[in-house]
Enzyme design. Structure first.
Site, PDB file in Angstrom:
ATOM      1  N   SER A 172      18.214  87.370  -8.942  1.00 23.53           N
ATOM      2  CA  SER A 172      18.709  88.459  -9.617  1.00 23.53           C
ATOM      3  C   SER A 172      17.755  89.310 -10.396  1.00 23.53           C
ATOM      4  O   SER A 172      16.805  88.825 -11.178  1.00 23.53           O
ATOM      5  CB  SER A 172      19.631  87.811 -10.784  1.00 23.53           C
ATOM      6  OG  SER A 172      19.811  88.733 -11.732  1.00 23.53           O
ATOM      7  N   HIS A 179      19.953  89.940  -5.307  1.00 21.32           N
ATOM      8  CA  HIS A 179      21.246  89.846  -6.104  1.00 21.32           C
ATOM      9  C   HIS A 179      21.147  90.949  -7.430  1.00 21.32           C
ATOM     10  O   HIS A 179      20.154  91.015  -8.038  1.00 21.32           O
ATOM     11  CB  HIS A 179      21.323  88.651  -6.968  1.00 21.32           C
ATOM     12  CG  HIS A 179      22.762  88.317  -7.783  1.00 21.32           C
ATOM     13  ND1 HIS A 179      23.717  88.072  -7.038  1.00 21.32           N
ATOM     14  CD2 HIS A 179      22.864  88.616  -9.018  1.00 21.32           C
ATOM     15  CE1 HIS A 179      24.888  88.150  -8.027  1.00 21.32           C
ATOM     16  NE2 HIS A 179      24.221  88.252  -9.054  1.00 21.32           N
ATOM     17  N   ASP A 191      22.753  93.022 -10.480  1.00 25.03           N
ATOM     18  CA  ASP A 191      23.784  92.809 -11.377  1.00 25.03           C
ATOM     19  C   ASP A 191      24.240  94.003 -11.943  1.00 25.03           C
ATOM     20  O   ASP A 191      23.211  94.849 -12.510  1.00 25.03           O
ATOM     21  CB  ASP A 191      23.137  92.000 -12.496  1.00 25.03           C
ATOM     22  CG  ASP A 191      23.323  90.540 -11.947  1.00 25.03           C
ATOM     23  OD1 ASP A 191      24.257  90.218 -11.638  1.00 25.03           O
ATOM     24  OD2 ASP A 191      22.288  89.713 -12.108  1.00 25.03           O
ATOM     25  N   MET A 225      26.327  96.178 -14.643  1.00 26.60           N
ATOM     26  CA  MET A 225      27.033  95.875 -16.053  1.00 26.60           C
ATOM     27  C   MET A 225      27.186  97.102 -16.737  1.00 26.60           C
ATOM     28  O   MET A 225      26.434  97.933 -16.547  1.00 26.60           O
ATOM     29  CB  MET A 225      26.048  94.911 -16.979  1.00 26.60           C
ATOM     30  CG  MET A 225      25.859  93.552 -16.352  1.00 26.60           C
ATOM     31  SD  MET A 225      24.935  92.750 -17.493  1.00 26.60           S
ATOM     32  CE  MET A 225      24.429  91.191 -16.421  1.00 26.60           C
ATOM     33  N   HIS A 247      26.868  92.655  -7.369  1.00 25.50           N
ATOM     34  CA  HIS A 247      27.628  91.861  -8.454  1.00 25.50           C
ATOM     35  C   HIS A 247      27.980  92.809  -9.295  1.00 25.50           C
ATOM     36  O   HIS A 247      27.349  93.209 -10.336  1.00 25.50           O
ATOM     37  CB  HIS A 247      26.819  90.561  -8.999  1.00 25.50           C
ATOM     38  CG  HIS A 247      27.797  89.933 -10.096  1.00 25.50           C
ATOM     39  ND1 HIS A 247      27.076  88.913 -10.922  1.00 25.50           N
ATOM     40  CD2 HIS A 247      28.989  89.850 -10.474  1.00 25.50           C
ATOM     41  CE1 HIS A 247      28.047  88.282 -11.713  1.00 25.50           C
ATOM     42  NE2 HIS A 247      29.144  88.791 -11.239  1.00 25.50           N
ATOM     43  N   MET A 275      29.968  93.675 -12.651  1.00 25.89           N
ATOM     44  CA  MET A 275      30.607  93.153 -13.557  1.00 25.89           C
ATOM     45  C   MET A 275      31.127  94.676 -14.535  1.00 25.89           C
ATOM     46  O   MET A 275      30.368  94.965 -15.407  1.00 25.89           O
ATOM     47  CB  MET A 275      29.614  92.749 -14.709  1.00 25.89           C
ATOM     48  CG  MET A 275      29.306  91.258 -14.111  1.00 25.89           C
ATOM     49  SD  MET A 275      27.753  90.330 -14.531  1.00 25.89           S
ATOM     50  CE  MET A 275      26.422  91.125 -13.403  1.00 25.89           C
ATOM     51  N   MET A 314      30.675  81.834 -11.614  1.00 21.83           N
ATOM     52  CA  MET A 314      29.943  82.102 -12.810  1.00 21.83           C
ATOM     53  C   MET A 314      29.722  80.652 -13.367  1.00 21.83           C
ATOM     54  O   MET A 314      30.489  79.892 -13.787  1.00 21.83           O
ATOM     55  CB  MET A 314      30.296  82.871 -13.554  1.00 21.83           C
ATOM     56  CG  MET A 314      30.413  84.333 -13.062  1.00 21.83           C
ATOM     57  SD  MET A 314      29.008  85.218 -12.506  1.00 21.83           S
ATOM     58  CE  MET A 314      27.836  85.082 -13.991  1.00 21.83           C
ATOM     59  N   ASP A 316      26.133  81.473  -9.651  1.00 21.23           N
ATOM     60  CA  ASP A 316      25.383  82.491 -10.687  1.00 21.23           C
ATOM     61  C   ASP A 316      25.232  82.127 -12.238  1.00 21.23           C
ATOM     62  O   ASP A 316      26.485  81.798 -12.955  1.00 21.23           O
ATOM     63  CB  ASP A 316      25.723  83.860 -10.557  1.00 21.23           C
ATOM     64  CG  ASP A 316      24.911  84.833 -11.203  1.00 21.23           C
ATOM     65  OD1 ASP A 316      24.102  84.828 -11.624  1.00 21.23           O
ATOM     66  OD2 ASP A 316      25.513  86.144 -11.074  1.00 21.23           O
TER      67      ASP A 316
HETATM   68  C1  DX5 Z   1      24.435  87.135 -15.416  1.00 20.93           C
HETATM   69  C2  DX5 Z   1      24.195  87.439 -14.254  1.00 20.93           C
HETATM   70  C3  DX5 Z   1      23.264  86.711 -13.372  1.00 20.93           C
HETATM   71  C4  DX5 Z   1      21.720  86.519 -14.054  1.00 20.93           C
HETATM   72  C5  DX5 Z   1      21.329  85.385 -13.879  1.00 20.93           C
HETATM   73  O1  DX5 Z   1      25.855  87.756 -16.003  1.00 20.93           O
HETATM   74  O2  DX5 Z   1      25.123  87.679 -13.400  1.00 20.93           O
HETATM   75  O3  DX5 Z   1      22.994  87.001 -12.081  1.00 20.93           O
HETATM   76  O4  DX5 Z   1      21.107  87.412 -13.727  1.00 20.93           O
HETATM   77  O5  DX5 Z   1      20.227  85.090 -14.454  1.00 20.93           O
HETATM   78  P1  DX5 Z   1      19.892  83.490 -14.844  1.00 20.93           P
HETATM   79  O6  DX5 Z   1      19.142  82.942 -13.472  1.00 20.93           O
HETATM   80  O7  DX5 Z   1      18.505  83.736 -15.736  1.00 20.93           O
HETATM   81  O8  DX5 Z   1      20.776  82.630 -15.631  1.00 20.93           O
HETATM   82 ZN    ZN Z   2      25.247  88.225 -10.879  1.00 22.63          ZN
END
Ligand code: DX5
Ligand code: ZN
Length: 233
Positions: free
Chosen positions: A11, A36, A38, A40, A69, A71, A140, A182
């Site tokens: 990620s 990956h 992310d 947000m 991903h 969010m 998750m 994840d």
């Molecule tokens: C959290 C993200 C994850 C996060 C995972 O909302 O979706 O992808 O980056 O990070 P670690 O592996 O540090 O929990």
């Molecule tokens: Zn993620």
């Protein structure tokens, strides 16, 4: 969606954003299978990260599949933008789309793999009427929004229940739906996550938290070996 087991998806949330292209090249050289990504929006989750422009920039530096991903809420307007930016996979949260079936179709019609994301408290029943439009699910194991949180133990049971449901579906249809997990995955717990039935493992801090990029390959291969060993035992 059938891929060689195990899939390690670093990620980028925990990468050094000042050198993001180099970070991605380093993990891919170190054996990462997917990137990956992310996204947000400070609305669906209380954090703000990156969008299609950054995805497009990374597309130019790697051939590895980009696993977006989302969010964000709402979801649909971002889907064509990420398709254009070169995303390979898009997953979104059940609660963030008003019309899950429509969003899944939109992702697939644009040529990408589609997946639903389940928060720790989100029931698996969301799958019941849309399995034919799903390539993967993302479970998750932390509440979304931040890297570096601890793995929530109830996820083990949820992975196992999802696996049973998806295996059943595969027996009926011949279609394999992949399980990605994840949050809080480390060398110390990846074997248990794998044994429960996961095939793709997101890891942010466990990989990018290493002081030196030269260590990325070591932790990725350690995680792969532990996942593989868990399935042989
Ligand atoms: C959290 C993200 C994850 C996060 C995972 O909302 O979706 O992808 O980056 O990070 P670690 O592996 O540090 O929990
Ligand atoms: Zn993620």
């Amino acid at each position: 969606m059938t891929e060689a087991f195990p899939i390690i998806a670093p990620s980028i949330l925990s990468a050094n954003f000042a050198y993001l292209g180099r970070e991605v090249e380093d993990v891919v050289r170190g054996g990462a299978d997917w990137i990956h990504f992310d996204v947000m929006d400070n609305h669906y989750v209380p954090n703000l990260t990156v969008g299609p422009l950054v995805c497009e920039a990374l597309r130019a530096v790697t051939k590895a599949p980009i696993d977006v991903h989302l969010m964000v809420e709402p979801v649909d307007s971002l889907v064509p933008m990420f398709a254009k930016a070169g995303a390979d996979i898009i997953t979104f949260h059940c609660e963030a789309s008003r019309h899950i079936d429509r969003t899944l179709s939109l992702i697939r019609d644009l040529g990408m793999k589609a997946g639903l994301v389940f928060n720790p408290a989100t029931p698996l029943e969301y799958l019941d009427y849309v399995l034919d439009k799903i390539d993967l699910i993302l479970l998750m194991s932390v509440n979304p929004g931040f890297g570096g949180q601890s793995f929530i133990a109830s996820t083990f049971d949820k992975i196992a229940r999802a696996r049973a449901k998806l295996d059943d579906y595969e027996k009926q249809t011949g279609r394999h739906v992949l399980i990605e997990v994840d949050g809080g995955i480390k060398p110390a717990n990846i074997a248990d996550v794998s044994r429960a039935g996961a095939e793709a493992f997101v890891a942010g801090s466990a990989i990018f938290g290493k002081k030196d990029a030269a260590l990325y390959a070591e932790v990725i291969s350690d995680m792969k070996n532990k996942a593989l060993a868990s399935r042989q035992a």
